[in-house]
Design an enzyme around this catalytic site. Structure first.
Site, mmCIF file in Angstrom:
data_model
loop_
_atom_site.group_PDB
_atom_site.id
_atom_site.type_symbol
_atom_site.label_atom_id
_atom_site.label_comp_id
_atom_site.label_asym_id
_atom_site.label_seq_id
_atom_site.Cartn_x
_atom_site.Cartn_y
_atom_site.Cartn_z
ATOM 1 N N CYS A 1 -12.634 -5.330 13.897
ATOM 2 C CA CYS A 1 -13.256 -4.255 13.118
ATOM 3 C C CYS A 1 -13.405 -2.980 13.945
ATOM 4 O O CYS A 1 -13.018 -1.898 13.519
ATOM 5 C CB CYS A 1 -14.628 -4.714 12.611
ATOM 6 N N CYS B 1 -11.384 -1.741 10.869
ATOM 7 C CA CYS B 1 -12.171 -0.883 9.963
ATOM 8 C C CYS B 1 -12.522 0.481 10.543
ATOM 9 O O CYS B 1 -12.335 1.509 9.879
ATOM 10 C CB CYS B 1 -13.482 -1.568 9.599
ATOM 11 N N TYR C 1 -4.427 -4.698 1.333
ATOM 12 C CA TYR C 1 -5.330 -3.658 1.851
ATOM 13 C C TYR C 1 -4.637 -2.782 2.893
ATOM 14 O O TYR C 1 -4.673 -1.561 2.818
ATOM 15 C CB TYR C 1 -6.508 -4.313 2.578
ATOM 16 N N LYS D 1 -9.448 2.762 11.503
ATOM 17 C CA LYS D 1 -8.746 3.013 10.229
ATOM 18 C C LYS D 1 -9.491 4.039 9.386
ATOM 19 O O LYS D 1 -8.906 4.982 8.866
ATOM 20 C CB LYS D 1 -8.606 1.676 9.486
ATOM 21 N N HIS E 1 -27.775 13.505 -12.671
ATOM 22 C CA HIS E 1 -26.779 14.461 -13.135
ATOM 23 C C HIS E 1 -26.756 15.697 -12.241
ATOM 24 O O HIS E 1 -27.808 16.127 -11.796
ATOM 25 C CB HIS E 1 -27.141 14.853 -14.573
ATOM 26 N N GLU F 1 -23.047 8.737 -12.356
ATOM 27 C CA GLU F 1 -23.844 8.628 -13.583
ATOM 28 C C GLU F 1 -23.063 7.932 -14.699
ATOM 29 O O GLU F 1 -23.646 7.360 -15.615
ATOM 30 C CB GLU F 1 -24.356 9.996 -14.055
ATOM 31 N N GLU G 1 -3.714 1.142 2.612
ATOM 32 C CA GLU G 1 -4.520 2.116 3.362
ATOM 33 C C GLU G 1 -3.658 2.911 4.334
ATOM 34 O O GLU G 1 -3.818 4.133 4.471
ATOM 35 C CB GLU G 1 -5.664 1.400 4.082
HETATM 36 P P1 NDP Z 1 -3.353 -8.988 2.397
HETATM 37 O O1 NDP Z 1 -3.457 -10.461 2.324
HETATM 38 O O2 NDP Z 1 -4.368 -8.143 1.732
HETATM 39 O O3 NDP Z 1 -1.926 -8.530 1.864
HETATM 40 C C1 NDP Z 1 -0.746 -9.045 2.401
HETATM 41 C C2 NDP Z 1 0.397 -8.452 1.629
HETATM 42 O O4 NDP Z 1 1.616 -8.788 2.251
HETATM 43 C C3 NDP Z 1 0.473 -8.946 0.201
HETATM 44 O O5 NDP Z 1 0.834 -7.872 -0.624
HETATM 45 C C4 NDP Z 1 1.561 -10.002 0.267
HETATM 46 O O6 NDP Z 1 2.246 -10.155 -0.943
HETATM 47 C C5 NDP Z 1 2.473 -9.402 1.297
HETATM 48 N N1 NDP Z 1 3.269 -10.387 2.017
HETATM 49 C C6 NDP Z 1 2.847 -11.534 2.587
HETATM 50 N N2 NDP Z 1 3.873 -12.157 3.195
HETATM 51 C C7 NDP Z 1 4.955 -11.386 3.011
HETATM 52 C C8 NDP Z 1 6.323 -11.498 3.394
HETATM 53 N N3 NDP Z 1 6.757 -12.535 4.117
HETATM 54 N N4 NDP Z 1 7.177 -10.526 3.019
HETATM 55 C C9 NDP Z 1 6.746 -9.480 2.294
HETATM 56 N N5 NDP Z 1 5.461 -9.309 1.905
HETATM 57 C C10 NDP Z 1 4.582 -10.259 2.265
HETATM 58 O O7 NDP Z 1 -3.260 -8.707 3.952
HETATM 59 P P2 NDP Z 1 -3.366 -7.372 4.793
HETATM 60 O O8 NDP Z 1 -2.426 -7.598 5.928
HETATM 61 O O9 NDP Z 1 -3.192 -6.161 3.956
HETATM 62 O O10 NDP Z 1 -4.861 -7.420 5.297
HETATM 63 C C11 NDP Z 1 -5.368 -8.585 5.936
HETATM 64 C C12 NDP Z 1 -6.809 -8.796 5.614
HETATM 65 O O11 NDP Z 1 -7.574 -7.846 6.316
HETATM 66 C C13 NDP Z 1 -7.176 -8.587 4.155
HETATM 67 O O12 NDP Z 1 -7.018 -9.737 3.393
HETATM 68 C C14 NDP Z 1 -8.607 -8.169 4.231
HETATM 69 O O13 NDP Z 1 -9.403 -9.303 4.192
HETATM 70 C C15 NDP Z 1 -8.714 -7.488 5.579
HETATM 71 N N6 NDP Z 1 -8.763 -6.026 5.422
HETATM 72 C C16 NDP Z 1 -9.755 -5.454 4.684
HETATM 73 C C17 NDP Z 1 -9.815 -4.087 4.525
HETATM 74 C C18 NDP Z 1 -10.899 -3.477 3.707
HETATM 75 O O14 NDP Z 1 -11.866 -4.162 3.413
HETATM 76 N N7 NDP Z 1 -10.790 -2.213 3.305
HETATM 77 C C19 NDP Z 1 -8.831 -3.217 5.139
HETATM 78 C C20 NDP Z 1 -7.825 -3.915 5.872
HETATM 79 C C21 NDP Z 1 -7.803 -5.261 6.001
HETATM 80 P P3 NDP Z 1 1.693 -11.077 -2.133
HETATM 81 O O15 NDP Z 1 0.574 -10.347 -2.765
HETATM 82 O O16 NDP Z 1 2.874 -11.186 -3.034
HETATM 83 O O17 NDP Z 1 1.302 -12.361 -1.518
#
Ligand code: NDP
Length: 468
Positions: A43, A48, A179, A51, A437, A442, A183
């Site tokens: 984080c 976090c 995410y 980022k 307001h 709101e 982002e």
């Molecule tokens: P996520 O699990 O959110 O997303 C992973 C993405 O990668 C999905 O769209 C998935 O597709 C895709 N994917 C997985 N494997 C492959 C592959 N082999 N080839 C192509 N695409 C693939 O993970 P992130 O890496 O974005 O983030 C990790 C974690 O970090 C999050 O789950 C969250 O908990 C945390 N995080 C939270 C944030 C916040 O609160 N603002 C910000 C950043 C991270 P599909 O959907 O089809 O499976």
């Protein structure tokens, strides 16, 4: 048996730091923490915090645009100085890392800047060979980026790498639709990089409310992110200074950088878990009960390594509850059934809590309250971006089951909604609140009539059909 410590924590990130500080500082336990990298964890050091600062930095050209709409006709942000920002960011992270370390040391925690392995249910070995016994071991080692396993992937980057880049890419490919991909697509696009977001499915942000997914997709398109759905890279090759990417459909394209945001995995490898009998799930996650206790009574685990809800505040709460329960004599089980989260994209972000419409429909009849409008701040500046608020209300009990806000600073609004929903707020409770307001928020208390009963298909608008 006499132990060296009451508690040995492996991992000095959000969960481990909180657990150790409270156990030692509040309850007088003898505590040690081992951290192989930097105190503060994902984080603070590579997640976090940096980022969010990059999000703020990347939104400045948009702010200048708004300023021009308010009569600051000459407002321009000029060129972005990445080395200035990056180095300032590094200093800020150093400050935070020191604050984390001091917080633990001042609470009486012994800190070891080394990798640790578990030798048996009461013994930890550090990289330098020293061994310590402890009544309890808390595993708080977090997660690591997961790579897609394609040819040439080592030419790509993961999110950990993005805070220390030598220079910003002219053209970047973000791979993933979660995410991190969303982002950083916002960040790179805002900083002026030509940004392609490639997602393997037909709608980004799987698991979020379907309507909100559409609004986000549309915002990416409107703000100039090149959103490519059903697109999967299968090979990366070096082509001079660039990376040539081959996609599954056989097309090729060059990028300066390719970033894999393809999920994260629990960081359990080589932790010595095989020496303990701790039960592990099929994603490598440590299985825990509501007390964060593993299948081995002296070993607990919190944070991303348990892969339940991978968010900082969840790790912190689990770490604190652990300390209260084990050392404070105040039993506090973890309940993560209602966790708010936000996707920090720009100009509007998405904040969400509770059920999506799709989940709620499975449970029973729900009314959908929706407000869509152009916030006055951006509308006056001549911008078209619409905010959308959505409340999902149980028809039978009137309880608000889900809230989804797509708008400016949506996360700031949603935090207070989380308080109300945690108290079991009904739609009537929302209605009773007097509106503040003029605000964007709101709208949350002025949605008088349901837009529809869930289950009905929302009419597809032309804007949506571009991305659905
Ligand atoms: P996520 O699990 O959110 O997303 C992973 C993405 O990668 C999905 O769209 C998935 O597709 C895709 N994917 C997985 N494997 C492959 C592959 N082999 N080839 C192509 N695409 C693939 O993970 P992130 O890496 O974005 O983030 C990790 C974690 O970090 C999050 O789950 C969250 O908990 C945390 N995080 C939270 C944030 C916040 O609160 N603002 C910000 C950043 C991270 P599909 O959907 O089809 O499976």
């Amino acid at each position: 048996m006499k132990f060296d410590y009451d508690l040995f924590v492996i991992g000095g990130g959000s969960g481990g730091a909180r657990a150790s500080r409270i156990s030692a500082g509040e309850y007088g336990a003898r505590v040690a923490v081992a951290e192989e990298s930097r105190m503060g964890g994902t984080c603070v050091i590579r997640g976090c915090v940096p980022k969010k600062l990059m999000i703020y930095g990347s939104q400045m050209p948009g702010e200048a645009h708004v300023a021009r709409g308010y009569g600051w006709r000459e407002a321009e942000v000029g060129a972005f100085n990445w080395p200035f920002f990056r180095d300032k960011l590094a200093r800020e992270l150093n400050r935070l890392e020191a604050a984390y370390t001091n917080g633990m040391v001042n609470a009486g925690v012994d800190t070891y800047k080394q990798r640790a392995r578990i030798v048996d249910p009461h013994t930890v070995e550090l990289a330098d060979g020293s061994r310590f016994t402890a009544r309890y071991i808390l595993i708080a080692v977090g997660g690591r980026p997961s790579w897609p396993g394609i040819k040439g992937q080592e030419l790509g980057l993961v999110s950990d790498d993005l805070f220390t880049l030598d220079h910003l890419p002219g053209k970047v490919l973000m791979v993933g639709g979660g995410y991190i991909a969303c982002e950083f697509a916002t960040i790179f696009n805002g900083l002026g990089c030509k940004t392609v977001l490639a997602y393997r499915g037909d709608r980004i942000l799987r698991g979020f409310d379907e309507e909100m997914r559409l609004h986000i997709s549309q915002q990416f398109i409107d703000t100039g992110v090149d959103l490519r759905l059903n697109t999967t890279p299968v090979e990366l090759e070096k082509d001079g200074e660039e990376i040539r990417v081959t996609f599954a459909d056989g097309t090729q394209e060059n990028f300066d950088d390719v970033v894999f945001a393809t999920g994260r995995r629990p960081y359990t490898n080589d932790l010595g878990l095989e020496n303990t009998g701790v039960a592990i799930g099929n994603r490598g996650e440590i299985i825990v009960d509501e007390w964060s206790q593993t299948s081995v009574p002296s070993i607990y685990a919190v944070g991303d390594v348990v892969d339940l809800v991978n968010l900082t505040p969840v790790a912190i709460r689990a770490g604190h509850n652990f300390a209260d329960t084990v050392f404070g004599g105040i039993p506090k089980p973890c309940d993560f059934s209602l966790v708010p989260s936000a996707v920090y994209i720009r100009p509007h972000e998405l904040a969400t809590i509770g059920m999506t419409e799709e989940q709620a429909v499975e449970r029973g009849p729900v009314d959908i309250y929706m407000g869509g409008f152009r916030p006055m701040r951006s509308m006056f500046a001549g911008e078209d971006t619409r905010s959308v608020m959505k409340l999902i209300v149980d028809v039978e009990t009137d309880v608000v089951l889900g809230c989804h806000i797509f708008g400016p600073e949506a996360g700031e609004m949603l935090q207070m909604v989380a308080v109300a929903m945690g108290m079991g707020a009904t739609k009537a409770d929302f209605d009773r609140a007097i509106a503040l307001h003029p605000t964007v928020a709101e709208e949350l208390v002025t949605m008088r009539k349901p837009m529809r009963r869930a289950g009905e298909v929302p009419p597809a608008t032309e804007r949506h059909s571009a991305v659905s």
